[in-house]
Design a protein around this motif. Structure first.
Motif, PDB file in Angstrom:
ATOM      1  N   PHE A  96       0.834  -1.198   0.000  1.00 28.57           N
ATOM      2  CA  PHE A  96       0.000   0.000   0.000  1.00 28.57           C
ATOM      3  C   PHE A  96       0.872   1.253   0.000  1.00 28.57           C
ATOM      4  CE2 PHE A  96      -2.469   3.406   1.851  1.00 28.57           C
ATOM      5  CZ  PHE A  96      -3.740   3.242   1.300  1.00 28.57           C
ATOM      6  N   VAL A  97       1.872   1.267   0.862  1.00 28.80           N
ATOM      7  CA  VAL A  97       2.747   2.440   0.962  1.00 28.80           C
ATOM      8  C   VAL A  97       3.503   2.673  -0.346  1.00 28.80           C
ATOM      9  CG1 VAL A  97       4.769   3.384   2.128  1.00 28.80           C
ATOM     10  CG2 VAL A  97       2.985   2.274   3.461  1.00 28.80           C
ATOM     11  N   LEU A  98       4.102   1.611  -0.886  1.00 26.42           N
ATOM     12  CA  LEU A  98       4.911   1.762  -2.088  1.00 26.42           C
ATOM     13  C   LEU A  98       4.089   2.174  -3.306  1.00 26.42           C
ATOM     14  CD1 LEU A  98       7.329  -1.294  -1.704  1.00 26.42           C
ATOM     15  CD2 LEU A  98       7.821   1.129  -1.286  1.00 26.42           C
ATOM     16  N   SER A  99       2.822   1.790  -3.350  1.00 26.86           N
ATOM     17  CA  SER A  99       1.995   2.162  -4.494  1.00 26.86           C
ATOM     18  C   SER A  99       1.539   3.617  -4.422  1.00 26.86           C
ATOM     19  CB  SER A  99       0.779   1.235  -4.592  1.00 26.86           C
ATOM     20  OG  SER A  99      -0.067   1.392  -3.463  1.00 26.86           O
ATOM     21  N   TYR A 100       1.497   4.195  -3.232  1.00 26.04           N
ATOM     22  CA  TYR A 100       1.002   5.569  -3.085  1.00 26.04           C
ATOM     23  C   TYR A 100       2.091   6.610  -2.854  1.00 26.04           C
ATOM     24  CZ  TYR A 100      -3.993   4.672  -3.156  1.00 26.04           C
ATOM     25  OH  TYR A 100      -5.271   4.351  -3.562  1.00 26.04           O
ATOM     26  N   VAL A 101       3.229   6.201  -2.311  1.00 22.45           N
ATOM     27  CA  VAL A 101       4.265   7.180  -1.965  1.00 22.45           C
ATOM     28  C   VAL A 101       4.744   7.984  -3.171  1.00 22.45           C
ATOM     29  CG1 VAL A 101       6.690   7.350  -1.270  1.00 22.45           C
ATOM     30  CG2 VAL A 101       5.067   6.165   0.186  1.00 22.45           C
ATOM     31  N   PRO A 102       5.037   7.382  -4.333  1.00 20.77           N
ATOM     32  CA  PRO A 102       5.491   8.202  -5.475  1.00 20.77           C
ATOM     33  C   PRO A 102       4.471   9.263  -5.878  1.00 20.77           C
ATOM     34  CG  PRO A 102       5.941   5.890  -5.887  1.00 20.77           C
ATOM     35  CD  PRO A 102       5.088   5.933  -4.660  1.00 20.77           C
ATOM     36  N   PHE A 103       3.194   8.903  -5.894  1.00 20.98           N
ATOM     37  CA  PHE A 103       2.155   9.865  -6.262  1.00 20.98           C
ATOM     38  C   PHE A 103       2.061  11.000  -5.242  1.00 20.98           C
ATOM     39  CE2 PHE A 103      -2.324  11.259  -6.073  1.00 20.98           C
ATOM     40  CZ  PHE A 103      -2.479  11.724  -7.375  1.00 20.98           C
TER      41      PHE A 103
ATOM     42  N   PRO B  81       5.813  16.675 -15.894  1.00 22.61           N
ATOM     43  CA  PRO B  81       5.150  16.177 -17.101  1.00 22.61           C
ATOM     44  C   PRO B  81       3.863  15.429 -16.773  1.00 22.61           C
ATOM     45  CG  PRO B  81       7.492  15.637 -17.121  1.00 22.61           C
ATOM     46  CD  PRO B  81       7.185  16.149 -15.748  1.00 22.61           C
ATOM     47  N   GLN B  82       2.876  15.573 -17.632  1.00 18.28           N
ATOM     48  CA  GLN B  82       1.610  14.890 -17.420  1.00 18.28           C
ATOM     49  C   GLN B  82       1.792  13.372 -17.451  1.00 18.28           C
ATOM     50  OE1 GLN B  82      -1.453  15.959 -20.203  1.00 18.28           O
ATOM     51  NE2 GLN B  82      -2.925  14.489 -19.394  1.00 18.28           N
ATOM     52  N   LEU B  83       2.707  12.900 -18.281  1.00 15.01           N
ATOM     53  CA  LEU B  83       2.969  11.475 -18.364  1.00 15.01           C
ATOM     54  C   LEU B  83       3.400  10.916 -17.015  1.00 15.01           C
ATOM     55  CD1 LEU B  83       3.282   8.936 -20.108  1.00 15.01           C
ATOM     56  CD2 LEU B  83       5.626   9.643 -20.603  1.00 15.01           C
ATOM     57  N   LEU B  84       4.206  11.672 -16.255  1.00 11.13           N
ATOM     58  CA  LEU B  84       4.667  11.229 -14.945  1.00 11.13           C
ATOM     59  C   LEU B  84       3.500  11.149 -13.967  1.00 11.13           C
ATOM     60  CD1 LEU B  84       7.314  10.454 -13.532  1.00 11.13           C
ATOM     61  CD2 LEU B  84       7.494  12.828 -12.743  1.00 11.13           C
ATOM     62  N   TYR B  85       2.619  12.157 -14.009  1.00 14.73           N
ATOM     63  CA  TYR B  85       1.426  12.139 -13.150  1.00 14.73           C
ATOM     64  C   TYR B  85       0.564  10.911 -13.448  1.00 14.73           C
ATOM     65  CZ  TYR B  85       1.621  16.642 -10.719  1.00 14.73           C
ATOM     66  OH  TYR B  85       1.942  17.676  -9.881  1.00 14.73           O
ATOM     67  N   MET B  86       0.352  10.640 -14.734  1.00 14.26           N
ATOM     68  CA  MET B  86      -0.503   9.529 -15.114  1.00 14.26           C
ATOM     69  C   MET B  86       0.126   8.185 -14.722  1.00 14.26           C
ATOM     70  SD  MET B  86      -1.870  10.970 -18.808  1.00 14.26           S
ATOM     71  CE  MET B  86      -2.940   9.582 -19.154  1.00 14.26           C
ATOM     72  N   PHE B  87       1.434   8.056 -14.882  1.00 11.59           N
ATOM     73  CA  PHE B  87       2.106   6.807 -14.533  1.00 11.59           C
ATOM     74  C   PHE B  87       2.011   6.539 -13.029  1.00 11.59           C
ATOM     75  CE2 PHE B  87       5.943   4.590 -13.090  1.00 11.59           C
ATOM     76  CZ  PHE B  87       5.776   3.380 -13.762  1.00 11.59           C
ATOM     77  N   PHE B  88       2.270   7.550 -12.201  1.00  9.52           N
ATOM     78  CA  PHE B  88       2.185   7.368 -10.747  1.00  9.52           C
ATOM     79  C   PHE B  88       0.746   7.107 -10.308  1.00  9.52           C
ATOM     80  CE2 PHE B  88       6.328   9.868  -9.771  1.00  9.52           C
ATOM     81  CZ  PHE B  88       7.054   8.731 -10.092  1.00  9.52           C
ATOM     82  N   THR B  89      -0.214   7.679 -11.016  1.00 11.01           N
ATOM     83  CA  THR B  89      -1.615   7.373 -10.721  1.00 11.01           C
ATOM     84  C   THR B  89      -1.922   5.914 -11.047  1.00 11.01           C
ATOM     85  OG1 THR B  89      -2.271   9.655 -11.199  1.00 11.01           O
ATOM     86  CG2 THR B  89      -4.006   7.987 -11.228  1.00 11.01           C
ATOM     87  N   ASN B  90      -1.421   5.453 -12.185  1.00 15.47           N
ATOM     88  CA  ASN B  90      -1.617   4.045 -12.556  1.00 15.47           C
ATOM     89  C   ASN B  90      -0.972   3.106 -11.548  1.00 15.47           C
ATOM     90  OD1 ASN B  90      -1.095   4.865 -16.073  1.00 15.47           O
ATOM     91  ND2 ASN B  90      -2.908   5.094 -14.789  1.00 15.47           N
ATOM     92  N   LEU B  91       0.116   3.539 -10.935  1.00 14.65           N
ATOM     93  CA  LEU B  91       0.781   2.710  -9.933  1.00 14.65           C
ATOM     94  C   LEU B  91      -0.109   2.504  -8.707  1.00 14.65           C
ATOM     95  CD1 LEU B  91       3.473   1.261  -9.345  1.00 14.65           C
ATOM     96  CD2 LEU B  91       4.274   3.370  -8.260  1.00 14.65           C
ATOM     97  N   THR B  92      -0.912   3.518  -8.356  1.00 18.07           N
ATOM     98  CA  THR B  92      -1.814   3.361  -7.208  1.00 18.07           C
ATOM     99  C   THR B  92      -2.908   2.340  -7.484  1.00 18.07           C
ATOM    100  OG1 THR B  92      -3.318   5.151  -7.911  1.00 18.07           O
ATOM    101  CG2 THR B  92      -1.415   5.779  -6.567  1.00 18.07           C
ATOM    102  N   TRP B  93      -3.226   2.107  -8.757  1.00 17.36           N
ATOM    103  CA  TRP B  93      -4.248   1.107  -9.083  1.00 17.36           C
ATOM    104  C   TRP B  93      -3.843  -0.281  -8.601  1.00 17.36           C
ATOM    105  CZ3 TRP B  93      -5.293   2.448 -14.969  1.00 17.36           C
ATOM    106  CH2 TRP B  93      -5.848   3.749 -15.048  1.00 17.36           C
ATOM    107  N   LEU B  94      -2.541  -0.538  -8.570  1.00 17.03           N
ATOM    108  CA  LEU B  94      -2.044  -1.854  -8.198  1.00 17.03           C
ATOM    109  C   LEU B  94      -2.519  -2.269  -6.811  1.00 17.03           C
ATOM    110  CD1 LEU B  94      -0.146  -4.256  -8.868  1.00 17.03           C
ATOM    111  CD2 LEU B  94       1.699  -2.949  -7.805  1.00 17.03           C
ATOM    112  N   ASN B  95      -2.644  -1.305  -5.906  1.00 15.80           N
ATOM    113  CA  ASN B  95      -3.000  -1.626  -4.530  1.00 15.80           C
ATOM    114  C   ASN B  95      -4.359  -2.304  -4.417  1.00 15.80           C
ATOM    115  OD1 ASN B  95      -2.724  -1.203  -1.480  1.00 15.80           O
ATOM    116  ND2 ASN B  95      -4.621  -0.107  -1.930  1.00 15.80           N
ATOM    117  N   SER B  96      -5.284  -1.979  -5.323  1.00 13.44           N
ATOM    118  CA  SER B  96      -6.637  -2.511  -5.218  1.00 13.44           C
ATOM    119  C   SER B  96      -6.760  -3.960  -5.673  1.00 13.44           C
ATOM    120  CB  SER B  96      -7.602  -1.647  -6.031  1.00 13.44           C
ATOM    121  OG  SER B  96      -7.227  -1.634  -7.390  1.00 13.44           O
TER     122      SER B  96
END
Length: 393
Positions: free
Chosen positions: A322-329, A342-357
């Motif tokens: 949980f921590v690792l998926s949210y900390v970068p964002f 960059p918007q690409l970086l925002y979108m990638f870190f957002t996609n990383l939070t999806w992993l937690n679910s």
């Protein structure tokens, strides 16, 4: 009127040449998360419902965590996939606000549940009496209702600032219009909440380390008492009894079902009574062969010690994911106050939070034997109709 319509469409768009190709990867990633998370979390809830071994107080918290993940994967994730694929929010503005509220609600309840899981583990190994009081059936219901209610009351006031955020191509609260309230909520939820979880696991580790040392002393004492019984056996056995009682109390950390833990404790203590009341035979005195009673107690202690580490490791892994998926964002949002990243970086870190679910059911299957067996049973039953069809064909 046309200008207003165009402005509305622009406000609901996240198009950028830099993410035009990346959006297909994000959509595929979102589909994988939706399928894996829906199936896995649904199986976790069904396993709890149909397998009596899993219907424990601790697993009620696991089911609550699965429910929050199922809410996101099944209901919310498909809309995120759609917005990434088309680079715009195609649903209504009202649903955008509801979507933003539900995302924040799901994340908040997940953090509260992780805190309760860590607290329950600590109380169970360190303060059993308090665990029985706090995590009774009524106490569990009250705690879970409080978690959902508090989360809803906390994020409900942000209703007017839930908007489509182009940087992450999804609906959330506005980065600046909700301050400083949003800053306080994030600091309290992520920093304070997750720090408390980490502190509880450190305390658990310390307690388990002390218990492991006590078990090693018990084994040494048991071997010594078998090889060389002395007149002071009565005094030594009382201290051994104390160690066994403590280790069995901690065994419930892994057993999940409290009655099973009590039986193992009674079994170990009865074995010790046998050693005290019956004189050792020649086989008992011949080193290094221990008695059957000693072997049974040694086996119980070894299993308890091993499974204590397993369950603690599983809970800690869930927390770390949980921590690792949210900390970068969170770090990106904190550091980039002027939206220069960059918007690409925002979108990638957002996609990383999806992993937690979707990751938790995978962890349960890999790290918990009872959940693994329950998943296998459910999959076997689900496959039975297809098996019969293949036989008849």
């Amino acid at each position: 009127m046309m200008n207003q319509t165009n402005q509305t469409k622009d406000a609901l768009s996240c198009y950028s040449p830099s993410v035009e190709i990346y959006r297909y990867f994000a959509a595929l990633w979102g589909c994988a998360v939706t399928i894996t998370g829906t199936v896995g979390n649904l199986m976790t809830i069904l396993a709890f419902a149909f397998d009596p071994r899993l219907r424990t107080r601790f697993n009620v918290l696991i089911v609550n965590l699965a429910a929050t993940d199922l809410l996101y994967c099944t209901i919310l994730q498909p809309f995120s996939i759609d917005s990434y694929l088309h680079l715009r929010w195609r649903s209504s503005e009202l649903w955008c606000r509801v979507f933003g509220l539900l995302v924040c609600l799901s994340n908040s309840v997940s953090i509260f549940t992780l805190c309760l899981i860590a607290l329950s583990r600590y109380l169970l190994v360190a303060k059993r009496v308090m665990f029985d009081r706090v995590f009774s059936k009524r106490g569990l219901v009250l705690l879970l209702v409080s978690a959902w209610t508090f989360s809803l009351v906390s994020f409900g006031p942000l209703w007017s600032v839930y908007v489509f955020v182009p940087q992450v191509c999804t609906c959330s609260f506005h980065r600046t219009r909700g301050r400083p309230y949003t800053t306080i909520l994030l600091a309290f939820g992520f920093l304070v909440g997750l720090s408390c979880v980490g502190a509880f696991y450190l305390l658990i580790y310390k307690h388990v380390l002390v218990a492991t040392q006590a078990l090693l002393r018990y084994r040494f004492s048991q071997q010594s008492s078998i090889r060389k019984p002395t007149p002071a056996q009565e005094t030594n056995d009382s201290s051994v009894n104390s160690v066994i009682t403590n280790s069995c109390g901690q065994a419930e950390l892994v057993q999940g079902i409290e009655a099973a833990g009590e039986k193992s404790c009674q079994s170990s203590q009865s074995s010790l009574k046998t050693l005290k009341t019956e004189p050792p035979s020649e086989a008992d005195l011949a080193p290094p062969t221990p008695t059957n009673a000693a072997l049974a107690s040694h086996s119980t202690v070894a299993v308890d010690e091993k499974e204590i580490k397993h369950i603690t490791r599983m809970c800690l892994t869930v927390f770390l994911c949980f921590v690792l998926s949210y900390v970068p964002f969170l770090l990106l949002n904190t550091a980039d106050k002027l939206n220069h990243a960059p918007q690409l970086l925002y979108m990638f870190f957002t996609n990383l939070t999806w992993l937690n679910s979707c990751i938790n059911p995978v962890l349960y299957a890999v790290m918990n034997r009872k959940f693994r067996q329950a998943y296998h049973m459910l999959l076997t039953k689900a496959a039975e109709p297809f098996t019969h069809l293949s036989i008849f064909s």
